[in-house]
Scaffold this active site. Structure first.
Site, PDB file in Angstrom:
ATOM      1  N   GLU A 271       0.876  -1.161   0.000  1.00  2.82           N
ATOM      2  CA  GLU A 271       0.000   0.000   0.000  1.00  2.82           C
ATOM      3  C   GLU A 271       0.921   1.222   0.000  1.00  2.82           C
ATOM      4  O   GLU A 271       1.803   1.315   0.860  1.00  2.82           O
ATOM      5  CB  GLU A 271      -0.856  -0.032   1.270  1.00  2.82           C
ATOM      6  CG  GLU A 271      -1.999   0.914   1.212  1.00  2.82           C
ATOM      7  CD  GLU A 271      -2.869   0.845   2.466  1.00  2.82           C
ATOM      8  OE1 GLU A 271      -3.530   1.838   2.752  1.00  2.82           O
ATOM      9  OE2 GLU A 271      -2.874  -0.203   3.145  1.00  2.82           O
TER      10      GLU A 271
ATOM     11  N   ARG B 120       5.005 -13.175   9.704  1.00  3.19           N
ATOM     12  CA  ARG B 120       5.705 -11.953   9.347  1.00  3.19           C
ATOM     13  C   ARG B 120       7.056 -11.912  10.042  1.00  3.19           C
ATOM     14  O   ARG B 120       7.275 -12.580  11.051  1.00  3.19           O
ATOM     15  CB  ARG B 120       4.881 -10.725   9.686  1.00  3.19           C
ATOM     16  CG  ARG B 120       4.665 -10.491  11.170  1.00  3.19           C
ATOM     17  CD  ARG B 120       3.608  -9.430  11.441  1.00  3.19           C
ATOM     18  NE  ARG B 120       3.943  -8.127  10.930  1.00  3.19           N
ATOM     19  CZ  ARG B 120       3.299  -7.500   9.932  1.00  3.19           C
ATOM     20  NH1 ARG B 120       2.292  -8.088   9.325  1.00  3.19           N
ATOM     21  NH2 ARG B 120       3.652  -6.306   9.546  1.00  3.19           N
TER      22      ARG B 120
ATOM     23  N   LYS C  33       4.684   0.885  10.292  1.00  4.43           N
ATOM     24  CA  LYS C  33       4.814   2.100   9.480  1.00  4.43           C
ATOM     25  C   LYS C  33       4.434   3.348  10.295  1.00  4.43           C
ATOM     26  O   LYS C  33       5.065   4.386  10.170  1.00  4.43           O
ATOM     27  CB  LYS C  33       3.858   2.030   8.281  1.00  4.43           C
ATOM     28  CG  LYS C  33       4.362   1.246   7.097  1.00  4.43           C
ATOM     29  CD  LYS C  33       3.349   1.379   5.953  1.00  4.43           C
ATOM     30  CE  LYS C  33       3.525   0.273   4.934  1.00  4.43           C
ATOM     31  NZ  LYS C  33       2.359   0.153   4.030  1.00  4.43           N
TER      32      LYS C  33
END
Ligand code: ATP
Ligand code: MG
Length: 593
Positions: A63, A298, A308
């Site tokens: 994204e 992850r 982020k």
């Protein structure tokens, strides 16, 4: 990974369940009959095309709402690596379905980062760079079909009512009073939503699945919501935007993706992924076999943060000098720090993929870097904390050329030359007025070898008014020059590095270390600011050997005894290098916990 018994980090073998799935699919020819028209599209578009030349298709779907970090690198290496290894293709797809947070700046930085890591989405036949926003029309067409087929409805409850009706993990949900609207009414409402006739939050398009499902994701999940927001690519054309769970499977299907690899949080979303694609296959939009979602754990790395949002905070609060601060785990930060793409790939490979969440020790990333640079980096000498050494029996106007290998194991790289002279720089820590036990370096009366040069014997030193040593004196043993006959007759324990004062290059050197001094800076909702390492950046004025004067940006060296250093890619100017410490020669953190 950290072994709880020994506290040492171990590396899982890269043997890999995702590879096993792919190899099985290739063996059975599961995806062999797919067709590919050359660009993304629904079944109709691909139907009469040639067989897909890619044995598998994967994708990396960021994204564009921030800079990529080491966790994304893991996903990039995995997806592009699988496509490379199995005769497939990997798409770079911007998942830009969320209008508010996305920007062109991030798109550009992501393109750069993936290329820098060494991966390519374009070849002679195909250019697989895509934007989910290019599929908005197709998403919408499919939404209308779902409504017409009775698989979706427009809900006019408030967000709060919907939350209340959704139930909990232990309680089933309840049907919305709007659930039984006719397809005609739903279609009219959906079109009104699209045409901007309803306010934000007043209507939502939902899938009609099962409010009593044990899986909360199947309790009539939202597919489209109203947002009067300007999108960075489609402007004001749309005021309804698809939800991630709706858009993502469709993006995969229209790109012919075979293996859609994502992180473990999406495991519970897989039934929705499959439900949606099954319905759309029934509607003729896609042909089977459909893409399959595969989840892996992850990457969690100690001594850093990879959210982020928190990384953004570090930048905004001025706790680091921007996204590309060499202490940041962003790819722009790692690059500036001196990490090589090869080291990051090696790290991604060594850490493998797993189905269980775990922590990887930062030491594993640093070790991958050392292993990559050991064979590549030229050696050089830098005195980071200079102290003057005067060789009193050496004439002021005499210099003697000395030489050393560029790389001790790679003679083909040649030799470097530098002069020996009366005034030299040595490391302050290499001299002791009163030697502690076991100190073999310079102290009055002791002999050491000045590496690649001569043996000298310390004869005295001088202090300033504050009692600080400002100069050390020594006498040279003329017949001790390294590489000359008889030089080995001198048996000394200390071997110091040095630079001749008259030839030394002055340079700023930034000694970077880990940004956090605790292994889990943001664990358990803790304020990561309290875990910041005060010693993560120290700047010194160093004296470098003359061959470093013309160092180009991003050239990497091993400064003997100190570690690996890189010429800063932005601040290095012709004739004036600025160096960043990439990593020390040995792990001083003792593995992670
Ligand atoms: P956001 O919270 O903004 O969604 P994100 O880290 O999930 O953050 P995306 O841009 O959605 O960011 O991620 C792109 C891809 O990178 C996804 O496929 C995601 O699974 C993968 N990814 C992100 N973080 C990690 C990580 N720590 N380890 C492995 N893969 C990751
Ligand atoms: Mg995400």
């Amino acid at each position: 990974m950290t072994d709880p018994a020994s506290g040492r980090h171990t590396l899982p073998s890269p043997g890999n369940f995702i590879r096993a799935v792919i190899e099985e699919d290739l063996r059975t020819g599961k995806y062999a009959d797919r067709r590919w028209s050359g660009e993304p599209g629904t079944a109709e578009r691909h139907r009469d095309a040639l067989p897909d030349p890619a044995a598998i298709r994967t994708r990396f779907p960021p994204e564009p709402n921030g800079y990529l970090h080491i966790g994304h690198a893991k996903s990039i290496c995995l997806n592009f690596g699988l496509a490379r290894d199995y005769g497939g293709r990997c798409h770079l797809r911007f998942d830009d379905t969320n209008p508010e947070k996305e920007e062109q700046e991030y798109v550009d930085s992501i393109v750069d980062a993936v290329r820098w890591l060494g991966f390519e989405w374009r070849d002679e036949q195909e250019d697989n760079l895509y934007y989910a926003s290019d599929y908005f029309d197709q998403f919408y067409r499919m939404a209308e079909w779902l409504v017409e087929a009775g698989h979706a409805y427009v809900d006019s409850q408030t967000a709060e009512q919907m939350r209340e009706m959704r139930g909990t993990l232990t309680e089933p949900g309840r049907d919305s009073p709007f659930r039984d609207r006719s397809p005609q009414e739903n279609l009219r409402l959906l079109r009104e939503m699209r045409d901007g006739r309803h306010a934000e939050g007043t209507q939502v398009l939902r899938a009609k699945i099962d409010m009593r499902s044990a899986n909360m994701n199947l309790r009539d999940p939202a597919l489209y919501r109203i947002r009067f927001a300007t999108h960075h690519r489609t402007g004001d054309r749309w005021c309804i935007y698809p939800m991630y769970d709706y858009a993502h499977p469709i993006e995969d299907a229209i790109e012919n993706v075979t293996h859609s690899i994502c992180t473990l949080e999406f495991e519970d979303h897989r039934p929705l992924y499959d439900w949606l694609l099954e319905r759309l296959a029934e509607g003729g939009f896609f042909t089977r076999p459909l893409p399959q979602q595969i989840e892996f754990a992850r990457l969690n790395l100690t001594y850093t943060i990879t959210s982020k949002r928190k990384l953004q905070q570090l930048v905004e609060l001025g706790l680091v000098d921007g996204w590309d601060d060499p202490r940041m785990p962003t790819l722009v930060g790692l690059r500036r720090r001196g990490y090589t793409p090869e080291a990051i790939q090696l790290f991604a490979e060594r850490t493998g993929v797993s189905k269980a969440n775990s922590w990887i020790d930062m030491g594993a990333l640093e070790q991958a870097l050392r292993d990559d640079l050991e064979g590549k980096a030229s050696r050089a000498i830098a005195v980071l904390d200079p102290l003057k050494l005067v060789v009193t029996n050496w004439p002021a106007d005499r210099t003697e050329p000395c030489e050393a290998p560029v790389h001790p194991q790679r003679p083909e790289l040649g030799r470097r030359r530098f002069p020996f002279a009366r005034e030299l720089w040595i490391e302050r820590e290499d001299f002791a007025e009163q030697p502690p036990k076991g100190f073999f370096r310079l102290f009055p009366g002791n002999r050491v070898r000045l590496r690649y040069g001569y043996v000298v014997e310390c004869t005295g030193f001088e202090k300033d008014a504050d009692g600080r040593v400002v100069e050390v004196r020594a006498e040279v043993l003329e017949d001790s020059k390294s590489g000359t006959p008889g030089a080995d007759a001198y048996k000394v324990k200390g071997n110091l590095h040095w630079v001749a004062a008259q030839a030394a290059v002055d340079a700023e050197v930034r000694l970077y270390d880990r940004l956090f001094d605790q292994p889990h800076p943001d664990a358990g909702g803790r304020d990561y600011r309290e875990a910041l390492n005060d010693a993560s950046r120290r700047v010194v004025r160093a004296k470098l050997e003359p061959s470093l004067a013309g160092t180009p940006p991003e050239a990497r060296y091993q400064f003997e005894r100190h570690g690996y250093f890189v010429a800063d890619r932005f601040d290095t100017k012709p004739g004036t290098p600025v160096f960043n410490r990439v990593v020390t020669l040995k792990d001083s953190w003792g593995g992670g916990r």
